[in-house]
Design an enzyme around this catalytic site. Structure first.
Site, mmCIF file in Angstrom:
data_model
loop_
_atom_site.group_PDB
_atom_site.id
_atom_site.type_symbol
_atom_site.label_atom_id
_atom_site.label_comp_id
_atom_site.label_asym_id
_atom_site.label_seq_id
_atom_site.Cartn_x
_atom_site.Cartn_y
_atom_site.Cartn_z
ATOM 1 N N THR A 273 0.623 8.326 3.752
ATOM 2 C CA THR A 273 -0.564 7.978 4.208
ATOM 3 C C THR A 273 -0.517 8.022 5.630
ATOM 4 O O THR A 273 -0.225 7.319 6.326
ATOM 5 C CB THR A 273 -1.214 6.719 3.849
ATOM 6 O OG1 THR A 273 -1.315 6.659 2.332
ATOM 7 C CG2 THR A 273 -2.469 6.386 4.310
ATOM 8 N N LYS B 156 -7.840 9.320 0.629
ATOM 9 C CA LYS B 156 -7.066 8.151 0.543
ATOM 10 C C LYS B 156 -7.685 7.142 1.646
ATOM 11 O O LYS B 156 -7.772 5.902 1.460
ATOM 12 C CB LYS B 156 -5.693 8.553 1.282
ATOM 13 C CG LYS B 156 -4.747 7.206 1.373
ATOM 14 C CD LYS B 156 -4.611 6.316 -0.060
ATOM 15 C CE LYS B 156 -3.699 5.234 -0.008
ATOM 16 N NZ LYS B 156 -2.305 5.299 0.214
ATOM 17 N N LYS C 5 -2.003 -0.602 9.129
ATOM 18 C CA LYS C 5 -1.795 0.674 9.747
ATOM 19 C C LYS C 5 -2.645 1.718 8.872
ATOM 20 O O LYS C 5 -3.511 2.397 9.598
ATOM 21 C CB LYS C 5 -0.335 1.367 9.360
ATOM 22 C CG LYS C 5 -0.025 2.490 9.666
ATOM 23 C CD LYS C 5 -0.347 3.793 8.681
ATOM 24 C CE LYS C 5 0.644 3.391 7.572
ATOM 25 N NZ LYS C 5 0.742 5.044 6.736
#
Length: 290
Positions: A97, A172, A240
């Protein structure tokens, strides 16, 4: 069956590479800590390499699952990077990701070398990786994706191309945005039940069968009630990911007020020592406020 390299043997990558080997592919692994790659090789029978380039040489597909934008760049480019070892026509599939920006940057570099590049971030957590039932959302050229899809199928329950390069990463982000709100809502519902003196499990049994039901409720409510957070996707990694979402929202003009608020709630969890707790630990923050 194909010759495949897998770069990054964390809690996700380790079992994913194992599924590829079990499916009959010829797998070579690389990990920043060589001892982990050696252990994987001993357990699964595949080869290990000491650099991404060495792992990628002679392969048809290279898969990666590393930490962040900088980690991905480091395994792709440079003298010891995977791109240096890949031949024209080979395909790089990134399961990390990361930002859509670095994805498109690497897509362009790969294209100059005749290498296909698919951004393919995953959802399903450690359990999904171990059981081979991940959801994989992809971006890239349609013909390149078509080559990679059967290989990805070794550990996927569903795999879909959403659009051009970066579309997988954007999808995502949608996933993480949705999860952030869901976990906060579930945390508040369970906390409210506790404060009201209700049996939390009885509450979940009833409301999970209606419109409030979700994967988070089905898979995390019991452990949240038990104050157990030593599993699943860590708060540090969620922050993150949410940072990527919020940065991209600024670029696209999207409004994410709930996501921004929940990101700060996760910051509070980090402050009480919960950086490695899983994302359902938002309820710990509410309990700490009592």
């Amino acid at each position: 069956m194909a010759k495949v390299a897998f770069l990054g043997l964390g809690v996700m990558g380790y079992p994913m590479a194992g599924h590829l080997q079990a499916a009959g592919h010829e797998v070579t692994v690389y990990n920043r800590t060589t001892a982990k790659a050696e252990a994987w090789s001993a357990a699964h029978g595949g080869r290990f390499a000491r650099t991404p380039r060495e792992a990628a040489e002679g392969t048809e597909f290279v898969m990666s699952c590393v930490g962040n934008d900088d980690d991905l760049r480091s395994v792709c480019v440079g003298e010891d990077g995977a791109f240096a070892g890949m031949s024209a026509g080979a395909v790089f599939v990134d399961h990390t990701t990361v930002s859509a920006k670095v994805t498109r940057e690497l897509f362009d570099i790969a294209a100059e070398k005749g290498i296909g590049f698919v951004d393919a971030p995953i959802s399903g957590g450690q359990a999904g990786a171990e059981n081979g039932v991940l959801s994989v959302m992809c971006g890239g050229e349609e013909d390149v994706y078509g080559k990679a899809e059967p290989v990805i199928g070794a550990y996927a329950r569903i795999c879909r191309r959403i659009g051009d390069s970066g579309a997988g990463q954007m999808t995502k982000m949608c996933n993480q945005i949705a999860i952030a709100g869901l976990v906060q809502g579930l945390s508040e519902a369970l906390h409210f039940a506790e404060k009201a003196g209700l049996d939390g499990r009885a509450v979940v049994e009833v409301i999970s069968q209606g419109a409030a039901g979700s994967w988070q409720m089905a898979n995390r409510s019991d452990t949240m009630l038990d104050d157990h957070f030593d599993h699943g996707f860590a708060v540090d990694w969620m922050r993150k990911d949410l940072g990527i979402c919020l940065d991209t929202a600024d670029e696209t003009g999207a409004s994410l007020p709930v996501t921004a608020l929940v990101d700060q709630f996760y910051k509070d969890v980090q402050k009480i020592g919960g950086g490695r707790w899983d994302t359902s630990s938002l309820i710990k923050r509410l309990r700490a406020l009592d």
